[in-house]
Design an enzyme around this catalytic site. Structure first.
Site, PDB file in Angstrom:
ATOM      1  N   LYS A   3     -86.451  84.903  49.683  1.00 50.13           N
ATOM      2  CA  LYS A   3     -88.203  85.390  49.059  1.00 50.13           C
ATOM      3  C   LYS A   3     -87.509  86.536  48.125  1.00 50.13           C
ATOM      4  O   LYS A   3     -86.991  87.727  48.687  1.00 50.13           O
ATOM      5  CB  LYS A   3     -88.594  86.323  50.037  1.00 50.13           C
TER       6      LYS A   3
HETATM    7  C1  E4P Z   1     -96.213  87.032  53.822  1.00 55.35           C
HETATM    8  O1  E4P Z   1     -94.701  85.940  53.656  1.00 55.35           O
HETATM    9  C2  E4P Z   1     -96.189  88.085  54.258  1.00 55.35           C
HETATM   10  O2  E4P Z   1     -94.355  88.045  55.278  1.00 55.35           O
HETATM   11  C3  E4P Z   1     -97.051  88.638  55.407  1.00 55.35           C
HETATM   12  O3  E4P Z   1     -97.728  87.382  55.642  1.00 55.35           O
HETATM   13  C4  E4P Z   1     -97.963  89.419  54.914  1.00 55.35           C
HETATM   14  O4  E4P Z   1     -99.003  89.600  55.407  1.00 55.35           O
HETATM   15  P1  E4P Z   1    -100.008  90.767  56.367  1.00 55.35           P
HETATM   16  O5  E4P Z   1    -100.720  90.693  54.946  1.00 55.35           O
HETATM   17  O6  E4P Z   1    -100.003  90.760  57.706  1.00 55.35           O
HETATM   18  O7  E4P Z   1     -98.594  91.695  56.024  1.00 55.35           O
END
Ligand code: E4P
Length: 216
Positions: free
Chosen positions: A83
Site C-alpha cells: 500500500k
Molecule cells: C483503507 O484502506 C483505510 O485503512 C481505511 O479504510 C481508513 O478508514 P478510516 O477513515 O475509518 O480511518
C-alpha cells in the site's frame, strides 16, 4: 463485489474468514498501532488467515524508501499487497512494483484525477476514502461514481476499493455504483446481516416449531 476487512485484529479476521465471505484485508499504520503488535509479525499472521490480498502500508515518503520497505513487506507472503500513498513518489513506486507483478494498493485517494493517475501507474487497487470525504463536506459516493465512470471509459483494470466505509448504507451505495471492493471495519460487515424482520421471523418460526413437539 469483494469484501475486505479493515483491521489488524487477528481475532476479528479469523472469525470473519471462517464465514467464507472475506476476500481480503486492509491495514494501515493507525490500525497496526491500534493492534499493539509488531508490524511484520502481525502482517505475516494475517496473510496466513486469508487467501486474498492483505494490504500492508509503507511508511517512507520517498520512492527509494518505499522500494526498500516494499522489498521487506513483499517477502512476507505471496498475498501481500503493498500500500502506497497517492503522491508522486507513491505513484512512481506503484509503477515500478506492478511492472514485475507485485500487487499494489494506492491509498488516500480523494479525487477522481488522483484515481486516474493511480490507474495509469498500473495500480491493482485504488482506495478512495468515502467516510473521510463525507466528513469534509464532500459526497464520498460522487467520488466512487466518477472513478467508476472514468475507469469504464478507458477499460482500466485497477479495482476500485472503497475505503473509510462507516456504515451499511455506504456498502449498499458502493454496490449500486459498482465499486469492485469495499473494505469495512469488522462491525460494519457484521451489521450487514442484521434485520429486525429476520430476527422476528426466526422467533415466530421457532415458537411455532416448538408447538409441533417434533425434533430433527
Ligand atoms: C483503507 O484502506 C483505510 O485503512 C481505511 O479504510 C481508513 O478508514 P478510516 O477513515 O475509518 O480511518
Amino acid at each position: 463485489m469483494k469484501f475486505f476487512v479493515d483491521t489488524a485484529d487477528t481475532n476479528d479476521i479469523a472469525d470473519l474468514a471462517a464465514t467464507g465471505l472475506l476476500d481480503g484485508v486492509t491495514t494501515n499504520p493507525s490500525l497496526i498501532a491500534k493492534s499493539g503488535r509488531d508490524f511484520l509479525e502481525v502482517t505475516r499472521e494475517i496473510c496466513g488467515l486469508v487467501d486474498g490480498p492483505v494490504s500492508a502500508e509503507v511508511v517512507a515518503l520517498d520512492h527509494e524508501g518505499m522500494m526498500r520497505e516494499a522489498e521487506i513487506l513483499r517477502k512476507i507472503a505471496d498475498n501481500v499487497c503493498i500500500k502506497v500513498p497517492l503522491t508522486i513518489d507513491g505513484l512512481k513506486t506503484c509503477k515500478k512494483l506492478t511492472s514485475d507483478g507485485t500487487l499494489v494498493n494506492v491509498t488516500l485517494c480523494f479525487s477522481a484525477n488522483q484515481a486516474l493517475l493511480a490507474a495509469k501507474a498500473g495500480a491493482s487497487f485504488v482506495s478512495p476514502f468515502v467516510g473521510r470525504h463525507d466528513d469534509n463536506g464532500f459526497d464520498g459516493m460522487d467520488l466512487i461514481r466518477d472513478i467508476r465512470l472514468i475507469y469504464d471509459n478507458y477499460a482500466f483494470e485497477t479495482e476500485i476499493l472503497a475505503a473509510s466505509i462507516r456504515h451499511p448504507v455506504h456498502v449498499l451505495e458502493c454496490a449500486r455504483i459498482g465499486a469492485d471492493v469495499a473494505t469495512m471495519p469488522p462491525a460494519v460487515i457484521r451489521n450487514l446481516v442484521k434485520h429486525v424482520l429476520t430476527d422476528k421471523g426466526i422467533e415466530g418460526f421457532m415458537a411455532d416449531w416448538a408447538k409441533t413437539g417434533q425434533s430433527l
